[in-house]
Scaffold this motif. Structure first.
Motif, mmCIF file in Angstrom:
data_model
loop_
_atom_site.group_PDB
_atom_site.id
_atom_site.type_symbol
_atom_site.label_atom_id
_atom_site.label_comp_id
_atom_site.label_asym_id
_atom_site.label_seq_id
_atom_site.Cartn_x
_atom_site.Cartn_y
_atom_site.Cartn_z
ATOM 1 N N ARG A 1 30.990 -14.406 41.828
ATOM 2 C CA ARG A 1 30.677 -13.667 41.022
ATOM 3 C C ARG A 1 31.384 -12.771 40.718
ATOM 4 N NH1 ARG A 1 27.196 -17.127 41.325
ATOM 5 N NH2 ARG A 1 25.699 -16.270 41.691
ATOM 6 N N PRO A 2 32.936 -12.159 40.240
ATOM 7 C CA PRO A 2 32.894 -10.432 40.853
ATOM 8 C C PRO A 2 31.994 -9.717 39.429
ATOM 9 C CG PRO A 2 35.031 -12.002 40.110
ATOM 10 C CD PRO A 2 33.778 -12.925 40.070
ATOM 11 N N VAL A 3 31.629 -8.665 40.045
ATOM 12 C CA VAL A 3 31.045 -7.534 39.848
ATOM 13 C C VAL A 3 31.295 -6.083 40.331
ATOM 14 C CG1 VAL A 3 28.413 -9.216 39.422
ATOM 15 C CG2 VAL A 3 28.900 -7.307 41.687
ATOM 16 N N MET A 4 30.571 -5.042 39.135
ATOM 17 C CA MET A 4 30.742 -3.778 39.846
ATOM 18 C C MET A 4 29.401 -2.406 39.554
ATOM 19 S SD MET A 4 34.214 -2.498 39.746
ATOM 20 C CE MET A 4 34.486 -1.199 38.764
ATOM 21 N N VAL A 5 29.680 -2.377 40.842
ATOM 22 C CA VAL A 5 28.125 -1.765 41.213
ATOM 23 C C VAL A 5 28.535 -0.492 40.848
ATOM 24 C CG1 VAL A 5 26.325 -1.832 42.646
ATOM 25 C CG2 VAL A 5 27.955 -4.079 43.101
ATOM 26 N N ARG A 6 26.938 0.557 40.410
ATOM 27 C CA ARG A 6 26.940 1.520 40.025
ATOM 28 C C ARG A 6 26.294 2.514 40.882
ATOM 29 N NH1 ARG A 6 29.201 4.058 36.035
ATOM 30 N NH2 ARG A 6 29.192 1.793 34.719
ATOM 31 N N PHE A 7 27.082 3.202 41.919
ATOM 32 C CA PHE A 7 26.602 4.455 42.925
ATOM 33 C C PHE A 7 26.750 5.945 42.258
ATOM 34 C CE2 PHE A 7 27.783 0.950 45.856
ATOM 35 C CZ PHE A 7 26.514 0.476 46.381
ATOM 36 N N GLY A 8 25.514 6.019 41.436
ATOM 37 C CA GLY A 8 25.415 7.451 40.942
ATOM 38 C C GLY A 8 26.613 7.626 39.679
ATOM 39 N N ALA A 9 27.701 8.239 40.438
ATOM 40 C CA ALA A 9 29.199 8.407 38.927
ATOM 41 C C ALA A 9 29.881 6.778 39.271
ATOM 42 C CB ALA A 9 29.097 9.794 39.208
ATOM 43 N N ALA A 10 30.183 6.896 40.994
ATOM 44 C CA ALA A 10 30.597 5.984 41.206
ATOM 45 C C ALA A 10 30.874 4.336 41.419
ATOM 46 C CB ALA A 10 31.406 6.026 42.813
ATOM 47 N N LEU A 11 31.926 3.588 41.369
ATOM 48 C CA LEU A 11 31.664 2.121 40.822
ATOM 49 C C LEU A 11 32.539 1.436 41.697
ATOM 50 C CD1 LEU A 11 32.898 1.591 37.149
ATOM 51 C CD2 LEU A 11 30.312 1.336 38.053
ATOM 52 N N GLN A 12 31.704 0.322 43.087
ATOM 53 C CA GLN A 12 33.004 -0.873 43.655
ATOM 54 C C GLN A 12 32.498 -1.578 42.965
ATOM 55 O OE1 GLN A 12 30.939 0.331 47.667
ATOM 56 N NE2 GLN A 12 32.088 -1.590 48.029
#
Length: 186
Positions: free
Chosen positions: A117-128
């Protein structure tokens, strides 16, 4: 030098599961040939045709066994056994879960394997980009596999607060292919 080392190790982890699958396939063919040989001997044929007929019968037996196994997998008791076998293989064979997800996407003729299940994870101001592997609604936590580039078969698993994880619209296979090229075409 690091790129060469990482690529060689990634290649090893990529090829080992395929080698294991090929060994299993060879064993299945050998087993099916034990049954197919005597069946092929019932038909009056030349030696060459008999060998070809034996192999055709062996592969038909394997396909029938796969079909029967697929029917059995729909039964909840057998499905539980299958899930436990998958968990065991995933812990033993490197990259098994990712390869299984890719194969299920190909078989389903879809660009999104059902297990990823593709997701975008927030690391502060960045996304992965990552792939959700588990969700704990009681504790409001999401477990995510974060693949590496250029070898998405390796990566790390991290647990995030649910508010830091968003579902992605990009298909899983597109994300995996993009990571092989350091994020191009996403």
């Amino acid at each position: 030098m690091t790129l060469v080392k990482t690529t060689l190790i990634g290649g090893l982890f990529f090829l080992v599961p395929f080698g294991v699958l090929l060994l299993i396939a060879q064993e299945l063919v050998d087993l099916a040939m034990l049954v197919a040989g005597p069946i092929a001997d019932l038909f009056p044929t030349s030696d060459t045709f008999g060998i070809i007929l034996s192999h055709i019968i062996a592969w038909l037996l394997i396909l029938i066994a796969c079909f029967v196994a697929g029917l059995l997998a729909r039964v909840s008791v057998v499905a539980g056994i299958s899930d436990r076998a998958d968990e065991t293989l995933a812990s033993i064979v490197p990259g098994y879960a990712l390869i299984k997800a890719k194969i299920s996407g190909i078989v389903a003729k879809s660009d999104t394997p059902s297990d990823l299940r593709p997701v975008m994870v927030r690391f502060g101001a960045a996304l992965q980009y990552g792939f959700e592997t588990n969700r704990d609604p009681e504790r409001n936590l999401v477990t995510v596999f974060l693949p590496d580039a250029p070898n998405p078969e390796s990566g790390r698993v991290m647990v995030f607060p649910a508010e830091d994880v968003e579902t992605s619209d990009y298909p899983a296979l597109s994300i995996l292919n993009s990571l092989r090229y350091y994020g191009r075409e996403v």
